[in-house]
Design a protein around this motif. Structure first.
Motif, PDB file in Angstrom:
ATOM      1  N   ALA A  80       0.849  -1.192   0.000  1.00 27.97           N
ATOM      2  CA  ALA A  80       0.000   0.000   0.000  1.00 27.97           C
ATOM      3  C   ALA A  80       0.882   1.238   0.000  1.00 27.97           C
ATOM      4  CB  ALA A  80      -0.912  -0.002   1.230  1.00 27.97           C
ATOM      5  N   PRO A  81       0.332   2.378  -0.404  1.00 30.12           N
ATOM      6  CA  PRO A  81       1.108   3.617  -0.361  1.00 30.12           C
ATOM      7  C   PRO A  81       1.715   3.849   1.025  1.00 30.12           C
ATOM      8  CG  PRO A  81      -0.899   3.968  -1.603  1.00 30.12           C
ATOM      9  CD  PRO A  81      -1.015   2.592  -1.003  1.00 30.12           C
ATOM     10  N   GLY A  82       2.978   4.223   1.042  1.00 30.78           N
ATOM     11  CA  GLY A  82       3.681   4.455   2.297  1.00 30.78           C
ATOM     12  C   GLY A  82       4.552   3.297   2.741  1.00 30.78           C
ATOM     13  N   ASP A  83       4.370   2.116   2.130  1.00 28.33           N
ATOM     14  CA  ASP A  83       5.186   0.966   2.511  1.00 28.33           C
ATOM     15  C   ASP A  83       6.621   1.140   2.013  1.00 28.33           C
ATOM     16  OD1 ASP A  83       3.121  -0.390   3.758  1.00 28.33           O
ATOM     17  OD2 ASP A  83       2.634  -1.633   2.010  1.00 28.33           O
ATOM     18  N   PHE A  84       7.578   0.812   2.882  1.00 35.17           N
ATOM     19  CA  PHE A  84       8.994   0.788   2.491  1.00 35.17           C
ATOM     20  C   PHE A  84       9.280  -0.587   1.913  1.00 35.17           C
ATOM     21  CE2 PHE A  84      13.546   0.058   3.806  1.00 35.17           C
ATOM     22  CZ  PHE A  84      14.104   0.945   2.896  1.00 35.17           C
ATOM     23  N   VAL A  85       9.803  -0.625   0.674  1.00 36.45           N
ATOM     24  CA  VAL A  85       9.951  -1.903  -0.024  1.00 36.45           C
ATOM     25  C   VAL A  85      11.328  -2.035  -0.662  1.00 36.45           C
ATOM     26  CG1 VAL A  85       7.474  -2.110  -0.504  1.00 36.45           C
ATOM     27  CG2 VAL A  85       8.955  -0.973  -2.175  1.00 36.45           C
ATOM     28  N   LEU A 139       7.928   2.171 -12.260  1.00 36.97           N
ATOM     29  CA  LEU A 139       6.682   1.402 -12.277  1.00 36.97           C
ATOM     30  C   LEU A 139       7.027  -0.074 -12.354  1.00 36.97           C
ATOM     31  CD1 LEU A 139       3.512   1.705 -12.515  1.00 36.97           C
ATOM     32  CD2 LEU A 139       3.857   1.308 -14.970  1.00 36.97           C
ATOM     33  N   VAL A 140       6.497  -0.856 -11.422  1.00 34.89           N
ATOM     34  CA  VAL A 140       6.776  -2.289 -11.369  1.00 34.89           C
ATOM     35  C   VAL A 140       5.490  -3.053 -11.113  1.00 34.89           C
ATOM     36  CG1 VAL A 140       9.155  -2.004 -10.547  1.00 34.89           C
ATOM     37  CG2 VAL A 140       7.290  -2.174  -8.885  1.00 34.89           C
ATOM     38  N   ALA A 141       5.541  -4.370 -11.318  1.00 36.71           N
ATOM     39  CA  ALA A 141       4.450  -5.219 -10.852  1.00 36.71           C
ATOM     40  C   ALA A 141       4.445  -5.192  -9.329  1.00 36.71           C
ATOM     41  CB  ALA A 141       4.638  -6.637 -11.362  1.00 36.71           C
ATOM     42  N   ALA A 142       3.264  -5.192  -8.742  1.00 37.29           N
ATOM     43  CA  ALA A 142       3.183  -5.108  -7.281  1.00 37.29           C
ATOM     44  C   ALA A 142       3.934  -6.254  -6.613  1.00 37.29           C
ATOM     45  CB  ALA A 142       1.724  -5.096  -6.845  1.00 37.29           C
ATOM     46  N   GLY A 143       3.967  -7.412  -7.267  1.00 33.53           N
ATOM     47  CA  GLY A 143       4.684  -8.551  -6.713  1.00 33.53           C
ATOM     48  C   GLY A 143       6.184  -8.370  -6.669  1.00 33.53           C
ATOM     49  N   GLN A 144       6.677  -7.331  -7.336  1.00 31.86           N
ATOM     50  CA  GLN A 144       8.105  -7.024  -7.277  1.00 31.86           C
ATOM     51  C   GLN A 144       8.466  -6.172  -6.064  1.00 31.86           C
ATOM     52  OE1 GLN A 144       8.014  -5.861 -11.765  1.00 31.86           O
ATOM     53  NE2 GLN A 144      10.156  -6.353 -11.328  1.00 31.86           N
ATOM     54  N   CYS A 145       7.487  -5.823  -5.264  1.00 31.48           N
ATOM     55  CA  CYS A 145       7.692  -5.014  -4.053  1.00 31.48           C
ATOM     56  C   CYS A 145       7.617  -5.915  -2.829  1.00 31.48           C
ATOM     57  CB  CYS A 145       6.624  -3.927  -3.942  1.00 31.48           C
ATOM     58  SG  CYS A 145       6.575  -2.757  -5.302  1.00 31.48           S
ATOM     59  N   THR A 146       8.663  -5.903  -2.013  1.00 31.71           N
ATOM     60  CA  THR A 146       8.673  -6.682  -0.783  1.00 31.71           C
ATOM     61  C   THR A 146       8.829  -5.743   0.398  1.00 31.71           C
ATOM     62  OG1 THR A 146       9.721  -8.548  -1.921  1.00 31.71           O
ATOM     63  CG2 THR A 146       9.785  -8.546   0.485  1.00 31.71           C
ATOM     64  N   LYS A 147       7.844  -5.735   1.287  1.00 35.27           N
ATOM     65  CA  LYS A 147       7.902  -4.875   2.474  1.00 35.27           C
ATOM     66  C   LYS A 147       8.980  -5.367   3.440  1.00 35.27           C
ATOM     67  CE  LYS A 147       3.494  -5.280   3.532  1.00 35.27           C
ATOM     68  NZ  LYS A 147       2.204  -5.085   4.241  1.00 35.27           N
ATOM     69  N   VAL A 148       9.764  -4.406   3.940  1.00 37.19           N
ATOM     70  CA  VAL A 148      10.779  -4.714   4.947  1.00 37.19           C
ATOM     71  C   VAL A 148      10.726  -3.641   6.025  1.00 37.19           C
ATOM     72  CG1 VAL A 148      12.283  -5.916   3.300  1.00 37.19           C
ATOM     73  CG2 VAL A 148      12.618  -3.475   3.729  1.00 37.19           C
ATOM     74  N   PHE A 315      13.918 -11.466   2.040  1.00 34.59           N
ATOM     75  CA  PHE A 315      14.274 -10.061   2.223  1.00 34.59           C
ATOM     76  C   PHE A 315      14.027  -9.591   3.658  1.00 34.59           C
ATOM     77  CE2 PHE A 315      13.874  -8.462  -2.474  1.00 34.59           C
ATOM     78  CZ  PHE A 315      14.811  -9.402  -2.868  1.00 34.59           C
ATOM     79  N   PRO A 316      12.822  -9.793   4.211  1.00 39.99           N
ATOM     80  CA  PRO A 316      12.612  -9.333   5.600  1.00 39.99           C
ATOM     81  C   PRO A 316      13.548 -10.027   6.587  1.00 39.99           C
ATOM     82  CG  PRO A 316      10.508  -9.773   4.519  1.00 39.99           C
ATOM     83  CD  PRO A 316      11.578 -10.334   3.631  1.00 39.99           C
ATOM     84  N   ALA A 317      13.836 -11.317   6.355  1.00 44.24           N
ATOM     85  CA  ALA A 317      14.701 -12.044   7.278  1.00 44.24           C
ATOM     86  C   ALA A 317      16.121 -11.483   7.258  1.00 44.24           C
ATOM     87  CB  ALA A 317      14.722 -13.526   6.912  1.00 44.24           C
ATOM     88  N   LEU A 318      16.641 -11.167   6.069  1.00 48.08           N
ATOM     89  CA  LEU A 318      17.992 -10.633   5.993  1.00 48.08           C
ATOM     90  C   LEU A 318      18.074  -9.209   6.531  1.00 48.08           C
ATOM     91  CD1 LEU A 318      19.433 -12.031   2.642  1.00 48.08           C
ATOM     92  CD2 LEU A 318      19.509 -12.966   4.943  1.00 48.08           C
ATOM     93  N   ILE A 319      17.018  -8.437   6.335  1.00 45.13           N
ATOM     94  CA  ILE A 319      16.992  -7.100   6.937  1.00 45.13           C
ATOM     95  C   ILE A 319      16.994  -7.215   8.454  1.00 45.13           C
ATOM     96  CG2 ILE A 319      15.535  -5.072   7.321  1.00 45.13           C
ATOM     97  CD1 ILE A 319      17.029  -4.915   4.712  1.00 45.13           C
ATOM     98  N   ASP A 320      16.266  -8.174   8.997  1.00 41.95           N
ATOM     99  CA  ASP A 320      16.268  -8.375  10.448  1.00 41.95           C
ATOM    100  C   ASP A 320      17.663  -8.764  10.936  1.00 41.95           C
ATOM    101  OD1 ASP A 320      13.599  -7.747  10.629  1.00 41.95           O
ATOM    102  OD2 ASP A 320      12.907  -9.823  10.772  1.00 41.95           O
ATOM    103  N   LEU A 321      18.338  -9.663  10.217  1.00 42.48           N
ATOM    104  CA  LEU A 321      19.704 -10.041  10.593  1.00 42.48           C
ATOM    105  C   LEU A 321      20.628  -8.829  10.569  1.00 42.48           C
ATOM    106  CD1 LEU A 321      20.113 -13.415   8.659  1.00 42.48           C
ATOM    107  CD2 LEU A 321      20.076 -13.132  11.143  1.00 42.48           C
ATOM    108  N   TYR A 322      20.452  -7.985   9.578  1.00 44.86           N
ATOM    109  CA  TYR A 322      21.252  -6.762   9.462  1.00 44.86           C
ATOM    110  C   TYR A 322      21.005  -5.844  10.654  1.00 44.86           C
ATOM    111  CZ  TYR A 322      22.239  -2.006   7.749  1.00 44.86           C
ATOM    112  OH  TYR A 322      22.654  -0.702   7.619  1.00 44.86           O
TER     113      TYR A 322
END
Length: 361
Positions: A80-85, A139-148, A315-322
């Motif tokens: 959604a708008p505002g998500d960091f991806v 502009l990307v497909a929404a599936g190319q966005c991963t929230k972290v 992606f979220p798991a590696l950001i958490d490790l970071y």
């Protein structure tokens, strides 16, 4: 509504890139408009500029990116708008035979945005890896966005979008490195360095970095290499065997992608060990191995697509490790530059002077 943005474009094969005005449409069904905050400079972008990927010029370059979703099209529910991806170039379909088997990292029908981005005169652009993120917006497909986690700096987070994930995943996902394993990584550019870091996170007991550049070997030690081998001076296979009790490593990652280095990986692994190819070969290269050796040594020879990652999981798991201080993702950032400095960054990357230059927008 159409958005006018500044972006880095390769107009023709082999020519220096230029910053152009690019028109980005509002998202249609299944699409997302992303305000790019940072994008890494990857070898793949240079390959696009040189015509090594395809001849569908002009190219909108950039693909290792993080940013904030500005708008989404009809039917989009995961972001959604505002998500960091963090952006990825393998938006899985969920319905192909690989996805139905529960192996979406092998998805055979990954997809991108359907609407083109264009130059100011209406010329359609080919977006690098379906992303095109050396731009203020893309502009990307929404599936190319991963929230972290949004507390991660975009300059580091975006690197998961390609090279770092490919290397980390080659060791952990494809190679299956576990606690106590011995690992060798051949080629210590950004991808190989990430494989070294991944092996450390996974608990490998011995991590051997192999390269011909002493500078890169020093960097590898900072990411967790316990031993280094300068293969311009020493036979890499013999050195890896000597460092592993004469047996060879449990997992050997080839992050170069040449017949010579894959043969090294094959013979430097333990009997029934695993050799992983993550370096992308150039067209026309051919591998010759005695078939009896392939049979007699057992184990596994694997290619690694994007580190066999599932962005929504990894992606979220590696950001958490970071953020926990367990994975030095920020250590891959050698310099932060502007859009106008991409061409110069290509030269520094080509000469091995940086791990990653990162464009901040």
């Amino acid at each position: 509504m159409t958005h006018e943005v500044r972006a880095v474009v390769a107009l023709e094969k082999g020519a220096p890139v230029s910053v152009e005005t690019v028109l980005v449409p509002d998202p249609g069904p299944g699409e997302a408009l992303v305000q790019v905050q940072a994008c890494g400079v990857c070898h793949t972008d240079l390959h696009y500029r040189e015509g090594g990927i395809s001849d569908e010029f002009p190219f909108l370059l950039g693909h290792e990116a993080a940013g904030v979703v500005e708008a989404v099209g009809e039917g989009v529910t995961d972001v959604a708008p505002g998500d960091f991806v963090v952006l990825n170039w393998r938006a899985v379909c969920g319905t192909c035979r690989a996805c139905r088997k529960g192996e979406p990292w092998y998805c055979f029908a990954t997809h991108n945005a359907t609407q083109p981005m264009t130059l100011a005169d209406g010329t359609p652009l080919s977006a690098a890896l379906g992303i095109g993120a050396f731009a203020e917006k893309t502009l990307v497909a929404a599936g190319q966005c991963t929230k972290v986690d949004p507390t991660a700096p975009a300059t580091a987070a975006g690197l998961l979008g390609c090279g770092v994930m490919a290397g980390f995943g080659a060791a952990v996902n494809t190679g299956g490195v576990g606690r106590g394993d011995s690992v060798a990584v051949i080629g210590c550019g950004g991808v190989g360095m990430a494989a070294v870091a991944g092996a450390k996170v996974a608990g490998a007991s011995r991590i051997i970095a192999v390269d011909v550049d002493e500078r890169k070997l020093k960097w590898a030690e900072q990411f967790g290499a316990t031993d280094t081998v300068d293969s311009s001076r020493t036979d890499a296979v013999e050195a890896i065997r000597n460092l592993t009790g004469g047996f060879g490593a449990d997992v050997v990652v080839d992050a170069v992608g040449r017949p010579e280095t894959f043969k090294q990986a094959f013979y430097a692994r333990d009997l029934a060990g695993t050799a992983v190819l993550v370096g992308v070969p150039t067209p026309g290269l051919t591998l010759h191995l005695p078939l009896l050796d392939v049979f007699g040594r057992g184990g596994a020879l694997k290619s690694s697509w994007y580190g066999d990652c599932l962005p929504s999981r990894d992606f979220p798991a590696l950001i958490d490790l970071y953020l926990q201080g367990r994975f030095d993702l920020g250590g891959f950032v050698s310099e932060v530059i502007t859009l106008d400095e991409v061409e110069e960054a290509f030269a520094r990357m080509h000469h091995g002077e940086v791990l990653r230059s990162v464009v901040a927008l």
